[in-house]
Design a protein around this motif. Structure first.
Motif, PDB file in Angstrom:
ATOM      1  N   ALA A 134      42.888  45.771  33.702  1.00  0.00           N
ATOM      2  CA  ALA A 134      42.050  44.905  34.532  1.00  0.00           C
ATOM      3  C   ALA A 134      41.322  45.706  35.595  1.00  0.00           C
ATOM      4  N   VAL A 135      41.958  46.763  36.077  1.00  0.00           N
ATOM      5  CA  VAL A 135      41.362  47.582  37.140  1.00  0.00           C
ATOM      6  C   VAL A 135      40.349  48.578  36.574  1.00  0.00           C
ATOM      7  N   ILE A 136      40.665  49.217  35.451  1.00  0.00           N
ATOM      8  CA  ILE A 136      39.773  50.288  34.993  1.00  0.00           C
ATOM      9  C   ILE A 136      38.671  49.808  34.058  1.00  0.00           C
ATOM     10  N   LEU A 137      38.760  48.570  33.576  1.00  0.00           N
ATOM     11  CA  LEU A 137      37.715  48.023  32.714  1.00  0.00           C
ATOM     12  C   LEU A 137      36.377  48.054  33.443  1.00  0.00           C
ATOM     13  N   VAL A 138      35.354  48.574  32.793  1.00  0.00           N
ATOM     14  CA  VAL A 138      34.023  48.640  33.409  1.00  0.00           C
ATOM     15  C   VAL A 138      33.062  47.736  32.654  1.00  0.00           C
ATOM     16  N   ASN A 139      31.932  47.478  33.270  1.00  0.00           N
ATOM     17  CA  ASN A 139      30.880  46.694  32.639  1.00  0.00           C
ATOM     18  C   ASN A 139      30.352  47.483  31.449  1.00  0.00           C
ATOM     19  N   SER A 140      30.398  46.888  30.247  1.00  0.00           N
ATOM     20  CA  SER A 140      30.022  47.610  29.041  1.00  0.00           C
ATOM     21  C   SER A 140      28.539  47.969  28.997  1.00  0.00           C
ATOM     22  N   GLU A 141      27.710  47.270  29.769  1.00  0.00           N
ATOM     23  CA  GLU A 141      26.278  47.562  29.776  1.00  0.00           C
ATOM     24  C   GLU A 141      25.899  48.587  30.839  1.00  0.00           C
ATOM     25  N   THR A 142      26.488  48.463  32.019  1.00  0.00           N
ATOM     26  CA  THR A 142      26.089  49.345  33.120  1.00  0.00           C
ATOM     27  C   THR A 142      27.078  50.473  33.392  1.00  0.00           C
ATOM     28  N   GLY A 143      28.319  50.301  32.956  1.00  0.00           N
ATOM     29  CA  GLY A 143      29.344  51.299  33.262  1.00  0.00           C
ATOM     30  C   GLY A 143      29.896  51.171  34.669  1.00  0.00           C
ATOM     31  N   ALA A 144      29.456  50.157  35.400  1.00  0.00           N
ATOM     32  CA  ALA A 144      29.923  49.971  36.778  1.00  0.00           C
ATOM     33  C   ALA A 144      31.355  49.455  36.792  1.00  0.00           C
ATOM     34  N   PRO A 145      32.186  49.984  37.702  1.00  0.00           N
ATOM     35  CA  PRO A 145      33.552  49.457  37.807  1.00  0.00           C
ATOM     36  C   PRO A 145      33.556  48.033  38.342  1.00  0.00           C
ATOM     37  N   ALA A 146      34.634  47.328  38.059  1.00  0.00           N
ATOM     38  CA  ALA A 146      34.774  45.953  38.529  1.00  0.00           C
ATOM     39  C   ALA A 146      34.940  45.913  40.039  1.00  0.00           C
ATOM     40  N   THR A 147      34.447  44.839  40.650  1.00  0.00           N
ATOM     41  CA  THR A 147      34.704  44.617  42.062  1.00  0.00           C
ATOM     42  C   THR A 147      36.150  44.142  42.220  1.00  0.00           C
ATOM     43  N   ASP A 148      36.646  44.153  43.442  1.00  0.00           N
ATOM     44  CA  ASP A 148      38.000  43.656  43.702  1.00  0.00           C
ATOM     45  C   ASP A 148      38.139  42.198  43.283  1.00  0.00           C
ATOM     46  N   GLU A 149      37.099  41.396  43.539  1.00  0.00           N
ATOM     47  CA  GLU A 149      37.153  39.987  43.142  1.00  0.00           C
ATOM     48  C   GLU A 149      37.240  39.853  41.619  1.00  0.00           C
ATOM     49  N   GLU A 169      42.711  39.738  48.423  1.00  0.00           N
ATOM     50  CA  GLU A 169      42.825  39.975  49.872  1.00  0.00           C
ATOM     51  C   GLU A 169      41.854  41.059  50.324  1.00  0.00           C
ATOM     52  N   ARG A 170      41.766  42.126  49.541  1.00  0.00           N
ATOM     53  CA  ARG A 170      40.838  43.208  49.899  1.00  0.00           C
ATOM     54  C   ARG A 170      39.391  42.710  49.830  1.00  0.00           C
ATOM     55  N   ALA A 171      39.057  41.974  48.767  1.00  0.00           N
ATOM     56  CA  ALA A 171      37.703  41.431  48.637  1.00  0.00           C
ATOM     57  C   ALA A 171      37.374  40.516  49.816  1.00  0.00           C
ATOM     58  N   LEU A 172      38.359  39.720  50.242  1.00  0.00           N
ATOM     59  CA  LEU A 172      38.153  38.814  51.375  1.00  0.00           C
ATOM     60  C   LEU A 172      37.910  39.591  52.666  1.00  0.00           C
ATOM     61  N   ARG A 173      38.714  40.632  52.911  1.00  0.00           N
ATOM     62  CA  ARG A 173      38.517  41.460  54.118  1.00  0.00           C
ATOM     63  C   ARG A 173      37.114  42.060  54.141  1.00  0.00           C
ATOM     64  N   ILE A 174      36.680  42.579  53.019  1.00  0.00           N
ATOM     65  CA  ILE A 174      35.354  43.207  52.941  1.00  0.00           C
ATOM     66  C   ILE A 174      34.263  42.161  53.157  1.00  0.00           C
ATOM     67  N   ALA A 175      34.408  40.998  52.524  1.00  0.00           N
ATOM     68  CA  ALA A 175      33.404  39.929  52.678  1.00  0.00           C
ATOM     69  C   ALA A 175      33.319  39.467  54.127  1.00  0.00           C
ATOM     70  N   GLU A 176      34.467  39.351  54.792  1.00  0.00           N
ATOM     71  CA  GLU A 176      34.463  38.933  56.205  1.00  0.00           C
ATOM     72  C   GLU A 176      33.758  39.966  57.077  1.00  0.00           C
ATOM     73  N   MET A 177      33.966  41.247  56.773  1.00  0.00           N
ATOM     74  CA  MET A 177      33.288  42.303  57.549  1.00  0.00           C
ATOM     75  C   MET A 177      31.790  42.294  57.293  1.00  0.00           C
ATOM     76  N   GLN A 178      31.394  42.034  56.039  1.00  0.00           N
ATOM     77  CA  GLN A 178      29.972  42.070  55.695  1.00  0.00           C
ATOM     78  C   GLN A 178      29.218  40.822  56.141  1.00  0.00           C
ATOM     79  N   TYR A 179      29.830  39.654  55.984  1.00  0.00           N
ATOM     80  CA  TYR A 179      29.102  38.397  56.156  1.00  0.00           C
ATOM     81  C   TYR A 179      29.586  37.515  57.302  1.00  0.00           C
ATOM     82  N   GLY A 180      30.746  37.802  57.868  1.00  0.00           N
ATOM     83  CA  GLY A 180      31.329  36.895  58.846  1.00  0.00           C
ATOM     84  C   GLY A 180      32.189  35.860  58.141  1.00  0.00           C
ATOM     85  N   THR A 181      32.875  35.040  58.898  1.00  0.00           N
ATOM     86  CA  THR A 181      33.872  34.139  58.313  1.00  0.00           C
ATOM     87  C   THR A 181      33.296  32.854  57.721  1.00  0.00           C
TER      88      THR A 181
END
Length: 199
Positions: A134-149, A169-181
Motif C-alpha cells: 500500500a505504501v510503495i505502490l505508485v501511480n502506473s501512469e505517472t510513477g508518482a508515489p501515493a500520498t499519505d491519504e 493522521e500525517r495527512a491531516l497534520r499536513i493539510a492543517e498546516m497548508q490550509y488551516g482547520t
C-alpha cells in the motif's frame, strides 16, 4: 496484489535473522512486477560487499529497511548509502519497516525521521506485505508515489484500520498546516479518522 507500477527497483535491507521474511517479501513484490534486490543478493564470494551494496542502492527507486530485534553494522552502512542517495535524488524513497521485535529508539536518527511502516502490531505475513505494498505502490501512469491519504485509503479498504491511522493522521497534520482547520480537505481527513476510530 496489484502491480507495483512502473516496474520499480526495490532494495530490501535486512538482518540475517530476518532472511526468511525478506525472501517472502521479495517474492511478493516481484509478483507485483517490482524488480527486487536484497542484502543477500548483493554480495557474492570474492566481491567488495560495500561497493556491491552501494551499486544496488544506487539503482533502486525505493529502499525498504526491515528492522527486527538487532540493528546490524551492514544495515547501518546501507542506511548511510541510502541517505546519501536521498540527498541528491528527491524521488528516491527510504522506508523503514519495523517488525514486532524492533526497538524504535535503537534506529539511526536519519531513519527515525522517515515515515515508517509499523508491522509491530501484526504477525501475519500476508497482512504485513499488504501494508508494505500500500505504501510503495505508485501511480502506473505517472510513477508518482501515493500520498499519505491514498495510503490510508488503501489500508482502510483492505480492512487494515490500524495501519491506516498514522497515514491519515500525517495527512491531516499536513493539510492543517497548508490550509488551516476549516478547509474541506481537513474536514474530509478528520471524517476518515473518525470512521477508523469508531469501527
Amino acid at each position: 496484489m496489484n502491480s507495483i507500477g512502473h516496474q520499480q527497483q526495490v532494495f530490501i535491507s535486512h538482518a540475517h535473522e530476518d532472511r526468511a521474511l525478506a525472501k517472502c517479501l521479495n517474492d511478493f513484490l516481484q509478483s507485483g512486477n517490482a524488480t527486487v534486490q536484497t542484502t543477500d543478493d548483493s554480495i557474492h564470494a570474492g566481491q567488495n560487499w560495500k561497493r556491491e551494496i552501494e551499486h544496488a542502492i544506487t539503482k533502486a527507486d525505493v529502499s525498504l529497511f526491515v528492522f527486527g530485534r538487532n540493528l546490524i553494522p551492514i544495515q547501518e552502512t546501507e542506511a548511510r548509502t541510502a541517505i546519501e542517495k536521498a540527498e541528491s535524488d528527491a524521488a528516491f524513497r527510504i522506508i523503514p519497516v519495523l517488525l514486532p521485535e524492533c526497538s524504535f529508539d535503537a534506529l539511526p536518527l536519519e531513519i527515525k525521521e522517515r515515515q515508517i511502516i509499523n508491522l509491530r502490531d501484526i504477525h501475519n505475513n500476508q497482512e504485513r506485505f499488504n501494508r508494505i505494498a500500500a505504501v510503495i505502490l505508485v501511480n502506473s501512469e505517472t510513477g508518482a508515489p501515493a500520498t499519505d491519504e491514498e495510503v490510508g485509503d488503501r489500508l482502510f479498504q483492505s480492512s487494515d484500520r490500524n495501519g491506516s491511522v498514522p497515514f491519515y493522521e500525517r495527512a491531516l497534520r499536513i493539510a492543517e498546516m497548508q490550509y488551516g482547520t476549516r478547509h474541506q480537505n481537513v474536514s474530509t481527513l478528520s471524517s476518515k479518522l473518525g470512521t477508523v476510530h469508531h469501527e
